[in-house]
Design a protein around this motif. Structure first.
Motif, short mmCIF file in Angstrom:
data_model
loop_
_atom_site.label_atom_id
_atom_site.label_comp_id
_atom_site.label_asym_id
_atom_site.label_seq_id
_atom_site.Cartn_x
_atom_site.Cartn_y
_atom_site.Cartn_z
N GLU A 555 5.84 21.39 26.27
CA GLU A 555 7.15 21.13 26.85
C GLU A 555 7.54 22.21 27.85
O GLU A 555 8.12 21.92 28.90
N ILE A 556 7.22 23.45 27.54
CA ILE A 556 7.54 24.53 28.48
C ILE A 556 6.78 24.34 29.79
O ILE A 556 7.34 24.49 30.89
N ILE A 557 5.51 23.99 29.70
CA ILE A 557 4.72 23.75 30.91
C ILE A 557 5.32 22.60 31.72
O ILE A 557 5.48 22.69 32.94
N GLU A 558 5.66 21.52 31.03
CA GLU A 558 6.24 20.36 31.72
C GLU A 558 7.53 20.72 32.43
O GLU A 558 7.75 20.36 33.59
N LYS A 559 8.40 21.47 31.78
CA LYS A 559 9.68 21.86 32.39
C LYS A 559 9.46 22.89 33.50
O LYS A 559 10.19 22.90 34.50
#
Length: 637
Positions: A555-559
């Motif tokens: 999720e951090i990578i996606e955001k």
């Protein structure tokens, strides 16, 4: 059916046609209002340091002489010249013949330009254009570009190469790219357009398609060769070097192509200066070093601290024939060391990983084995503004609290993980052993009657550390002392040293508990983060040796990919560093803060060196006068 419906509607057909015409006009008007950027290079935020009429990169010597040979010694072997397959061991620099639309440093190591970060300039492409929305990109290629067999490099070759990687390349790469780049279109022989999927981040898309190596479509179709097969035969490249000789397992020689089409391009000025690059293979690192001392090979980048401190006292050094330099390295250190295979049952519990990590004493190792020359990595962005520090605050804290994935509470309440500090005079201390043993007890691995740790089923705590027979002597000594400390904890720890071919296969198959490996440093966001740290390809990605799979990391990578400013991007990367350190899957073992190089005094390099690449094979050059002096003195042949 729509056409039939409109026709039968009689009197309504005219009004519907007018409405459709108005809609189309509105779409055309809207599209025409989207700003189109036309440029000679690319960076995500559009900040290019070099103008369109730049004569050459600032750090090169544009008048560097062409000629001579540089030779390097390698330990190990090779049996293929195709680096794009999982089969066999590819020869070093086997990508050097191939170019891309946007330029890359020779053999893909370091940055280009080497004095800037996250900037790229046209090579096979003389220009590119894209809307500010980055929904697509068009590359305008240089019509003069040629493969080494004299045939032109066209947009058809670019499209073929892109699709070949999707059809026959690494699975993790192909799956990631297909989702992001659904279509490629050849507009004419020298113009190609890539379309990007809707609803995804625009990060790493233009640079992705701009750096695909371009192969000859005609050669592949004529030969029937595949990208996923191990082979010695190679396709012609368009780059400044050609393969002259490949003699497995002993030697590879690349020669400069005198008919290279791109010598006069600004991107190439002062670069690609050697007539030949020779790579000699030896059975082990000791033999490779002996070849350098004897002058059989002429350039060496040292990675062994003990060797650098103690073994550069041979006669050629004393006579001034060999130069020894420590050159500044402006890149953050990679997070390298001992990687935990998270797919191993013994490492499912983080407490076991923490306990096993306590078996490594960096301070003792650095003093006793590395002469105090190494420094310790603290994070995936050590020493940079992207390194997470302290308890998260402000925007970073709010960002972490807003994640949908379940975030471990300690990420918000504690400073990020850092390696423990131990006694430099003792390999292991009682305090460290007590800490480790307590963690193992809590994780369900108590000590049995035989003094060995076992679980409730009576199964021993067995850990296999895989190492290559070609590893530096200091790495082997590190591993042996580390194993000794694990044994003191009651762990059945074993060091498995295998030959190069076995090591390559077992590492690809992830057949180990521990292995020397690592991950590149975090320097910014990009879709490559998903390949290295993401869950989707975690089971088989060659870029993720630990097999990390974390919904929080995903999720951090996606955001991070969706951030719209440099400041916001930096904040999300710091958050990523914090969470990666919490996951704890790499035990860093230290790094050399500078480039350690030694070479027979027949080469020149820029002063000062650019910060982001050593560039010995890229922008160093051969000094014929110095070489002649060495030969007349009998120093080299």
């Amino acid at each position: 059916m729509l056409g039939i419906g409109v026709f039968l509607a009689g009197g309504h057909a005219g009004s519907m046609a007018q409405a459709q015409s108005a809609d189309a006009a509105a779409e055309t008007s809207e599209a025409s209002e989207v700003e189109i950027i036309k440029t000679h290079g690319y960076s995500y935020f559009g900040n290019l340091s070099y103008p369109a009429d730049y004569p050459h990169f600032n750090y090169v010597n544009p008048d560097a002489p062409k000629g001579g040979e540089i030779s390097l010694a390698l330990s190990g072997t090779f049996d293929s010249m195709n680096p794009y397959t999982r089969l066999g061991r590819a020869g070093a620099l086997s990508t050097v013949m191939y170019e891309s639309l946007l330029g890359q440093v020779l053999a893909g190591s370091g940055a280009l330009p080497a004095d800037q970060e996250d900037e790229m300039y046209g090579l096979l492409a003389e220009s590119l254009e894209y809307p500010v929305t980055k929904d697509w990109v068009i590359f305008h290629m240089r019509p003069e570009a040629r493969f080494s067999d004299g045939t032109p490099v066209t947009a058809h070759d670019v499209a073929f190469s892109h699709n070949l990687l999707l059809d026959q390349g690494l699975k993790s790469y192909a799956e990631a790219v297909r989702k992001r780049i659904p279509k490629v279109e050849v507009l004419d022989d020298h113009t190609i357009k890539f379309y990007f999927a809707e609803g995804i981040s625009r990060r790493s898309l233009i640079d992705q398609v701009g750096t695909v190596p371009v192969w000859s479509k005609a050669w592949y179709e004529e030969t029937g060769a595949r990208l996923d097969e191990s082979r010695m035969e190679i396709s012609p490249g368009s780059g400044p070097y050609m393969l002259e000789e490949a003699d497995p397992p002993r030697r590879i020689t690349y020669k400069r192509n005198p008919d290279y089409w791109g010598w006069d391009l600004p991107i190439n000025k002062g670069r690609h200066n050697f007539d030949r690059i020779r790579l000699d293979y030896f059975g082990n690192s000791d033999s490779a070093f002996a070849a350098f001392r004897a002058g059989e090979v002429t350039f060496r980048t040292e990675s062994d601290a003990k060797q650098w401190a103690s073994f550069y006292d041979f006669p050629a050094i004393e006579k001034g024939w060999v130069k020894r330099e420590e050159l500044a390295n402006g890149q953050p250190p990679a997070m390298t060391g001992i990687v935990f295979n998270l797919g191993s049952d013994v490492f499912k519990d983080r407490r076991v990983r923490e306990a096993v990590a306590l078996g490594f004493n960096f301070e003792w190792t650095n003093k006793s084995l590395n002469f105090g020359l190494y420094e310790q990595q603290r994070s995936f962005a050590t020493g940079t503004h992207l390194e997470a520090q302290g308890v998260p605050e402000g925007e970073e804290k709010a960002f972490l609290e807003g994640l949908a994935a379940e975030l471990p509470e300690t990420v918000l309440t504690e400073a990020p993980w850092e390696p423990h500090v131990s006694d430099p005079d003792r390999l292991v201390t009682r305090k460290t052993l007590r800490q480790a043993m307590k963690l193992l007890d809590e994780a369900g691995w108590p000590v049995g009657a035989d003094g060995k740790r076992q679980n409730a089923k009576g199964e021993p705590l067995r850990i296999d550390f895989l190492a290559s027979a070609n590893a530096d002597a200091s790495d082997r000594a590190l591993a042996e002392n580390y194993i000794s400390n694990l044994e003191k904890m009651g762990i059945d720890a074993r060091l498995e040293i295998v030959d190069a071919a076995q090591y390559t296969k077992r590492e690809r198959d992830r057949d180990y508990d521990l292995v020397f490996d690592g991950y590149p440093a975090l320097t910014g966001t990009g879709t490559g983060l998903a390949q290295r740290f993401g869950s989707e390809a975690a089971e088989y990605s060659l870029f993720n040796p630990a097999g990390l799979a974390s919904p929080v990391v995903d999720e951090i990578i996606e955001k991070s990919l969706l951030t719209e400013s440099q400041e916001e991007e930096d904040m999300t990367v710091r958050a990523l560093d914090r969470v990666l350190r919490h996951e704890f899957f790499v035990l860093p073992t230290g790094y050399a803060p500078d480039y350690w190089v030694a070479y027979w005094d027949m080469y020149g390099h820029p002063e000062p060196q650019p910060p982001y690449a050593l560039g010995a094979l890229d922008f160093w050059w051969y000094d014929a006068e110095k070489a002649a002096a060495l030969k007349s003195a009998g120093a080299v042949r």
